[in-house]
Design an enzyme around this catalytic site. Sequence first.
Site: not given
Ligand code: THU
Length: 131
Positions: A45, A47, A56, A58, A87, A90
């Site tokens: 991820n 941010e 994310c 994925e 999520c 994704c």
């Molecule tokens: N996140 C992912 O990278 N993948 C997921 O399937 C769920 C959420 C990340 C997004 C954000 O940076 C952090 O997790 C908290 O939501």
Amino acid sequence: MTDAEQNELIQAALEVQKRAYCVYSNFPVGAALRGASGRIYQGVNVENASYGLTNCAERVAIGAAVAAGEKEFTAIAVASRTGVTPCGACRQVLAEFAPKLEIVMVDSLKPTEIHRATLDQLLPGRFEGPV
Ligand code: THU
């Protein structure tokens, strides 16, 4: 997927999880995506100060794979400290390239704790395009 293939994918997700850029959530996620060629593509991820621009793990893995020329996938492992499922956004992006994808969720604090699902189970009745 054989046990050896699954273990390799999980190790790749756990390894890359350490490189997540998650200074806002402090929730690192690592993803390892297996292409039809057998190659593994990793993502974390990424941010942003404008939170909604976060990518994310994925989707970052999908982007890395497509940029490398691979568009068919068999499995993905996702590592996080609570073993989250991908999520909704994704799931839809994964479905674009791999409607039959196997998904392995691993808890990085207890790496023997593994849950598996298919994309069909996680995203039934998905949008498949306007035609
Ligand atoms: N996140 C992912 O990278 N993948 C997921 O399937 C769920 C959420 C990340 C997004 C954000 O940076 C952090 O997790 C908290 O939501």
